[in-house]
Design a protein around this motif. Structure first.
Motif, short mmCIF file in Angstrom:
data_model
loop_
_atom_site.label_atom_id
_atom_site.label_comp_id
_atom_site.label_asym_id
_atom_site.label_seq_id
_atom_site.Cartn_x
_atom_site.Cartn_y
_atom_site.Cartn_z
N LEU A 20 18.38 51.70 -11.26
CA LEU A 20 19.92 51.78 -11.44
C LEU A 20 20.55 50.51 -11.54
O LEU A 20 21.32 50.17 -12.48
N PHE A 21 20.35 49.65 -10.65
CA PHE A 21 20.97 48.34 -10.45
C PHE A 21 20.36 47.25 -11.45
O PHE A 21 21.23 46.89 -12.23
N VAL A 22 19.14 47.39 -11.82
CA VAL A 22 18.64 46.54 -12.88
C VAL A 22 19.13 46.78 -14.40
O VAL A 22 19.64 46.10 -15.12
N ILE A 23 19.19 48.15 -14.46
CA ILE A 23 19.77 48.69 -15.65
C ILE A 23 21.30 48.33 -15.83
O ILE A 23 21.52 47.91 -16.88
N GLY A 24 21.89 48.63 -14.84
CA GLY A 24 23.46 48.19 -14.84
C GLY A 24 23.56 46.72 -15.17
O GLY A 24 24.58 46.26 -15.96
N CYS A 25 22.51 45.90 -14.58
CA CYS A 25 22.83 44.47 -14.92
C CYS A 25 22.52 44.27 -16.27
O CYS A 25 23.26 43.30 -17.02
N PHE A 26 21.47 44.74 -16.86
CA PHE A 26 21.22 44.67 -18.15
C PHE A 26 22.47 45.16 -19.33
O PHE A 26 22.65 44.50 -20.18
N ILE A 27 22.87 46.28 -18.94
CA ILE A 27 23.74 46.87 -19.91
C ILE A 27 25.07 46.05 -19.84
O ILE A 27 25.78 46.04 -20.77
N SER A 61 32.60 45.67 -17.44
CA SER A 61 32.11 46.19 -16.13
C SER A 61 32.68 47.73 -16.11
O SER A 61 31.86 48.47 -15.78
N MET A 62 33.82 47.79 -16.83
CA MET A 62 34.30 49.42 -16.84
C MET A 62 33.58 50.24 -17.78
O MET A 62 33.20 51.19 -17.49
N GLY A 63 33.10 49.60 -18.80
CA GLY A 63 32.20 50.47 -19.77
C GLY A 63 30.93 50.70 -19.23
O GLY A 63 30.36 51.89 -19.23
N THR A 64 30.20 49.93 -18.19
CA THR A 64 29.28 50.07 -17.43
C THR A 64 29.38 51.00 -16.51
O THR A 64 28.51 51.93 -16.18
N VAL A 65 30.32 50.89 -15.78
CA VAL A 65 30.83 51.93 -14.61
C VAL A 65 30.82 53.29 -15.28
O VAL A 65 30.31 54.40 -14.70
N MET A 92 29.17 44.39 -12.24
CA MET A 92 29.70 42.89 -11.93
C MET A 92 28.87 42.07 -12.31
O MET A 92 29.24 40.71 -12.74
N PHE A 93 27.59 42.19 -12.34
CA PHE A 93 26.74 41.22 -12.64
C PHE A 93 26.97 40.58 -14.02
O PHE A 93 26.98 39.62 -14.42
N GLY A 94 26.76 41.56 -15.14
CA GLY A 94 26.93 41.23 -16.40
C GLY A 94 28.41 40.96 -16.46
O GLY A 94 28.57 40.00 -17.63
N PHE A 111 26.67 45.52 -1.72
CA PHE A 111 25.74 44.24 -1.53
C PHE A 111 25.76 43.01 -2.34
O PHE A 111 25.76 41.72 -2.21
N TYR A 112 25.68 43.63 -3.69
CA TYR A 112 25.77 42.34 -4.69
C TYR A 112 27.10 41.52 -4.87
O TYR A 112 26.95 40.34 -4.88
N PRO A 113 28.13 42.23 -4.98
CA PRO A 113 29.44 41.48 -4.78
C PRO A 113 29.45 40.68 -3.73
O PRO A 113 29.99 39.52 -3.85
N VAL A 114 29.23 41.11 -2.59
CA VAL A 114 29.23 40.14 -1.34
C VAL A 114 28.23 38.87 -1.50
O VAL A 114 28.44 37.91 -1.23
N LEU A 115 27.01 39.33 -1.73
CA LEU A 115 25.92 38.20 -2.09
C LEU A 115 26.26 37.43 -3.29
O LEU A 115 25.99 36.15 -2.91
N MET A 116 27.20 37.96 -4.21
CA MET A 116 27.42 37.05 -5.22
C MET A 116 28.41 35.78 -4.53
O MET A 116 28.41 34.56 -5.14
#
Length: 432
Positions: free
Chosen positions: A118-125, A132-136, A166-168, A409-414
């Motif tokens: 789910l996370f990886v798919i979210g990153c690519f999308i 980010s809103m469209g992905t959410v 947030m990655f993309g 996790f990702y926003p903090v690690l970012m």
């Protein structure tokens, strides 16, 4: 030199924001129940405080300014996205799209890799869509379904969706944050991407590892057959495809809702009346968030007019002495403005010109300053409980945004990656 470019502002103008945070977060900490203080009530009280400040102006003029901020095109668009997302989610859920999509994932992936996937798919999308809103909107219903069928905490699934989004949002060439960061720093977007990608990549890899590790124990909770109907999955495929092709998010959501309704009526899940009722229910589920977004827009405009944003800018720039300090100053500047505006794009637009002055004065490469603006605004936006992304997923999942933060996790690690990049002077640029 930089300080003279900024008005001193008025730190007391930030008082409504402080009231809001104390009411919403403070009350939850004190009572150990974050649902005890409803978000809409907290923001309404903060709005009243904002309108009572600045006695030099008439109440009517303050109300006019408040409504101007509340009616800003970005705010109204956000509200429309919220209610249309609610409609699409409810219609798709009612005709079985969520169940079929989740069951397909359960059938194809090992259970301990569902959230990683789910996370990886979210990153690519999100990289492809640039929003980010469209992905959410596209992935939150799937995350909700995964949580319901695997025993994974719902808050963890929603945090995973926000992290991928947030990655993309931070990296995409068509993201408004990337465009704003690159333009304000006068740097090519591809150059900013190259620097930014390698700064945040370790955070994304660590996030995937953490998600895989903490969901291993859910294997035992999954058993049996997972029937799915590919026809019912088509609305999600259509929404993602349309977004990737560049269709406007409102067109995507309206089209997806109609498409899901047609499939539902074809297979008997809906009558025409049931379809309309599902749309209505979905809109009502998200009305509260749309109102909150409007009120926050009004508060931010009052804060800006009274000098609150200027005071943040002045405070940060007055502390800068060295190049490394300048980089931390740019990061702190955009983070504090983002906290006050709850919008990472707007925070970059506000902080960008001043960040450019700081970067020029202290020799910070514009590719680095653009990356810092985008990275730290995105990092904070991903954990801000009153930010649009957190409000959207918490509204769709019917949970408190505060409950999502521990799993972000990702926003903090970012943000951690951004701090490390400053401390070690990464990347090294060739002198020109």
């Amino acid at each position: 030199m930089t300080n003279r470019e900024v008005k001193k502002g008025n730190i007391f103008a930030l008082f409504p924001l402080l009231i809001f945070v104390l009411l919403f977060i403070g009350a939850g900490i004190f009572t150990k129940d974050f649902s005890g203080m409803p978000l809409n009530v907290a923001v309404l009280i903060a709005s009243a405080v904002a309108l009572l400040m600045n006695q030099k102006e008439t109440f009517s003029s303050k109300v006019e300014r408040f409504t101007k901020g509340a009616g800003h095109p970005n705010i109204i668009l956000m509200g429309l996205i919220f209610i249309l997302a609610g409609a699409f989610t409810e219609v798709a859920k009612g005709m079985g799209a969520v169940e079929s999509t989740v069951n397909l994932g359960l059938s194809l992936l090992p259970s301990n890799l569902l959230l990683v996937g789910l996370f990886v798919i979210g990153c690519f999308i999100s990289i492809a869509m640039g929003t980010s809103m469209g992905t959410v909107v596209a992935l939150a219903p799937i995350g909700i379904g995964i949580a319901s069928q695997t025993g994974i905490p719902l808050a963890l699934a929603m945090a995973t969706v926000v992290g991928g989004a947030m990655f993309g949002d931070n990296l995409s060439m068509i993201s408004d944050t990337t465009i704003a960061a690159a333009r304000t720093q006068n740097v090519k977007m591809k150059d900013k991407f190259k620097v930014n990608f390698f700064i945040v990549l370790p955070g994304a890899i660590l996030t995937a590892i953490i998600l895989g590790a903490i969901t291993r124990g859910n294997v035992a909770t999954i058993s049996g057959e997972y029937p799915y109907d590919l026809l019912k999955i088509l609305p999600y495929v259509a929404v993602l495809a349309a977004a990737l092709l560049g269709a406007h998010v409102l067109v995507v959501l309206v089209g997806g809702t109609i498409f899901a309704g047609i499939i539902g009526m074809m297979d008997g899940s809906y009558s025409l009346g049931g379809f309309v009722q599902a749309i209505s229910k979905g809109i009502m589920n998200m009305e509260d968030l749309a109102i909150i977004a409007i009120l926050i827009g009004g508060i931010v405009e009052i804060i800006r007019h009274n000098g609150g944003i200027d005071s943040l800018l002045y405070f940060i720039t007055s502390k800068i002495k060295t190049k490394k300090g300048a980089e931390f100053g740019i990061a702190s500047l955009v983070s504090m403005v983002n906290m006050a505006t709850a919008n990472n794009t707007i925070s970059i637009v506000i902080a960008g010109p001043l960040a450019k002055s700081i970067a020029d004065e202290y020799g910070v490469d514009p590719r680095k300053s653009a990356s810092l603006l985008d990275t730290f605004s995105g990092s904070l936006q991903g954990v801000l409980p009153y930010g649009a992304q957190m409000l959207a997923v918490s509204g769709l999942a019917a949970i408190s945004p505060i409950s999502i933060i521990p799993y972000s996790f990702y926003p903090v690690l970012m943000g951690v990656c951004g701090v490390v990049a400053i401390l070690i002077g990464y990347p090294k640029f060739r002198q020109t």
